[in-house]
Design a protein around this motif. Structure first.
Motif, PDB file in Angstrom:
ATOM      1  N   ARG A  79       0.864  -1.187   0.000  1.00  0.00           N
ATOM      2  CA  ARG A  79       0.000   0.000   0.000  1.00  0.00           C
ATOM      3  C   ARG A  79       0.897   1.232   0.000  1.00  0.00           C
ATOM      4  NH1 ARG A  79      -4.471   2.594  -1.223  1.00  0.00           N
ATOM      5  NH2 ARG A  79      -5.058   4.151   0.292  1.00  0.00           N
ATOM      6  N   LEU A  80       0.691   2.122  -0.967  1.00  0.00           N
ATOM      7  CA  LEU A  80       1.437   3.370  -1.041  1.00  0.00           C
ATOM      8  C   LEU A  80       0.537   4.511  -0.590  1.00  0.00           C
ATOM      9  CD1 LEU A  80       3.182   2.983  -4.513  1.00  0.00           C
ATOM     10  CD2 LEU A  80       4.032   2.316  -2.264  1.00  0.00           C
ATOM     11  N   LEU A  81       1.098   5.408   0.196  1.00  0.00           N
ATOM     12  CA  LEU A  81       0.393   6.608   0.635  1.00  0.00           C
ATOM     13  C   LEU A  81       1.177   7.814   0.147  1.00  0.00           C
ATOM     14  CD1 LEU A  81      -0.296   5.555   4.341  1.00  0.00           C
ATOM     15  CD2 LEU A  81      -1.839   5.360   2.384  1.00  0.00           C
ATOM     16  N   TYR A  82       0.470   8.799  -0.396  1.00  0.00           N
ATOM     17  CA  TYR A  82       1.097  10.008  -0.924  1.00  0.00           C
ATOM     18  C   TYR A  82       0.590  11.221  -0.147  1.00  0.00           C
ATOM     19  CZ  TYR A  82       1.601   6.769  -4.872  1.00  0.00           C
ATOM     20  OH  TYR A  82       1.878   5.688  -5.664  1.00  0.00           O
ATOM     21  N   PHE A  83       1.495  12.158   0.140  1.00  0.00           N
ATOM     22  CA  PHE A  83       1.136  13.340   0.915  1.00  0.00           C
ATOM     23  C   PHE A  83       1.625  14.620   0.238  1.00  0.00           C
ATOM     24  CE2 PHE A  83       1.251   9.827   3.860  1.00  0.00           C
ATOM     25  CZ  PHE A  83       0.075   9.995   4.562  1.00  0.00           C
ATOM     26  N   ALA A  84       0.941  15.722   0.536  1.00  0.00           N
ATOM     27  CA  ALA A  84       1.311  17.084   0.096  1.00  0.00           C
ATOM     28  C   ALA A  84       1.428  17.157  -1.422  1.00  0.00           C
ATOM     29  CB  ALA A  84       2.568  17.545   0.820  1.00  0.00           C
ATOM     30  N   GLU A 127      -2.537   4.113  -3.227  1.00  0.00           N
ATOM     31  CA  GLU A 127      -2.909   3.005  -4.095  1.00  0.00           C
ATOM     32  C   GLU A 127      -2.174   1.758  -3.624  1.00  0.00           C
ATOM     33  OE1 GLU A 127      -1.266   3.325  -8.168  1.00  0.00           O
ATOM     34  OE2 GLU A 127       0.005   4.912  -7.360  1.00  0.00           O
ATOM     35  N   THR A 128      -2.615   0.622  -4.105  1.00  0.00           N
ATOM     36  CA  THR A 128      -1.933  -0.638  -3.833  1.00  0.00           C
ATOM     37  C   THR A 128      -1.260  -1.082  -5.120  1.00  0.00           C
ATOM     38  OG1 THR A 128      -3.562  -1.223  -2.151  1.00  0.00           O
ATOM     39  CG2 THR A 128      -2.250  -3.016  -3.060  1.00  0.00           C
ATOM     40  N   VAL A 129       0.026  -1.410  -5.018  1.00  0.00           N
ATOM     41  CA  VAL A 129       0.801  -1.793  -6.203  1.00  0.00           C
ATOM     42  C   VAL A 129       1.549  -3.097  -5.946  1.00  0.00           C
ATOM     43  CG1 VAL A 129       1.109   0.597  -6.979  1.00  0.00           C
ATOM     44  CG2 VAL A 129       2.847  -0.457  -5.533  1.00  0.00           C
ATOM     45  N   ASP A 130       1.968  -3.716  -7.030  1.00  0.00           N
ATOM     46  CA  ASP A 130       2.790  -4.925  -6.974  1.00  0.00           C
ATOM     47  C   ASP A 130       4.038  -4.649  -7.806  1.00  0.00           C
ATOM     48  OD1 ASP A 130       3.676  -7.468  -6.525  1.00  0.00           O
ATOM     49  OD2 ASP A 130       2.256  -8.439  -7.880  1.00  0.00           O
ATOM     50  N   GLY A 164       8.885  -7.303   2.203  1.00  0.00           N
ATOM     51  CA  GLY A 164       7.938  -7.554   3.279  1.00  0.00           C
ATOM     52  C   GLY A 164       7.161  -6.348   3.754  1.00  0.00           C
ATOM     53  N   ALA A 165       7.398  -5.180   3.162  1.00  0.00           N
ATOM     54  CA  ALA A 165       6.694  -3.970   3.593  1.00  0.00           C
ATOM     55  C   ALA A 165       5.205  -4.086   3.273  1.00  0.00           C
ATOM     56  CB  ALA A 165       7.274  -2.742   2.918  1.00  0.00           C
ATOM     57  N   VAL A 166       4.400  -3.575   4.185  1.00  0.00           N
ATOM     58  CA  VAL A 166       2.951  -3.550   4.001  1.00  0.00           C
ATOM     59  C   VAL A 166       2.519  -2.175   3.503  1.00  0.00           C
ATOM     60  CG1 VAL A 166       0.733  -3.717   5.207  1.00  0.00           C
ATOM     61  CG2 VAL A 166       2.587  -5.305   5.769  1.00  0.00           C
ATOM     62  N   GLU A 167       3.180  -1.116   4.025  1.00  0.00           N
ATOM     63  CA  GLU A 167       2.786   0.255   3.700  1.00  0.00           C
ATOM     64  C   GLU A 167       4.024   1.118   3.541  1.00  0.00           C
ATOM     65  OE1 GLU A 167      -0.507   2.509   5.913  1.00  0.00           O
ATOM     66  OE2 GLU A 167       1.354   3.232   6.810  1.00  0.00           O
ATOM     67  N   ILE A 168       4.023   1.922   2.482  1.00  0.00           N
ATOM     68  CA  ILE A 168       5.107   2.876   2.251  1.00  0.00           C
ATOM     69  C   ILE A 168       4.491   4.232   1.978  1.00  0.00           C
ATOM     70  CG2 ILE A 168       7.078   3.497   0.790  1.00  0.00           C
ATOM     71  CD1 ILE A 168       7.339   0.461   0.174  1.00  0.00           C
TER      72      ILE A 168
END
Length: 84
Positions: free
Chosen positions: A3-8, A19-22, A71-75
């Motif tokens: 799961r990727l999170l974007y800010f600002a 969004e969720t990416v592979d 192994g990351a779940v969220e970045i």
């Protein structure tokens, strides 16, 4: 999948807050992820044109761009935070 999170301004350039990416197997660290995302073109290319201007958090811990994403779940990807 991660799961990727974007800010600002990253969020504004891309036009979404996450969004969720592979990512492909050759993407092994945050810098590689940023480069892969920039390769999508458009707002991604704009947001990730200067990786040195970005900060990241992997699973809610601040991380340099050479941090492994295995192994990351969220970045989260965001500009440097300034106080005021």
């Amino acid at each position: 999948m991660v799961r990727l999170l974007y800010f600002a301004w990253v969020r504004e350039a891309i036009g979404k807050d996450g969004e969720t990416v592979d990512p492909p197997a050759e993407v092994v660290d945050v810098a590689g992820l940023v480069a892969w995302l920039a390769g999508r073109g458009g707002g991604y290319a704009e947001a990730f044109a200067e990786p040195a201007r970005l900060r990241a958090a992997v699973d809610q811990a601040f991380a340099p761009l050479d941090t492994s994403i295995a192994g990351a779940v969220e970045i989260a990807l965001f500009p440097p935070v300034t106080g005021g």
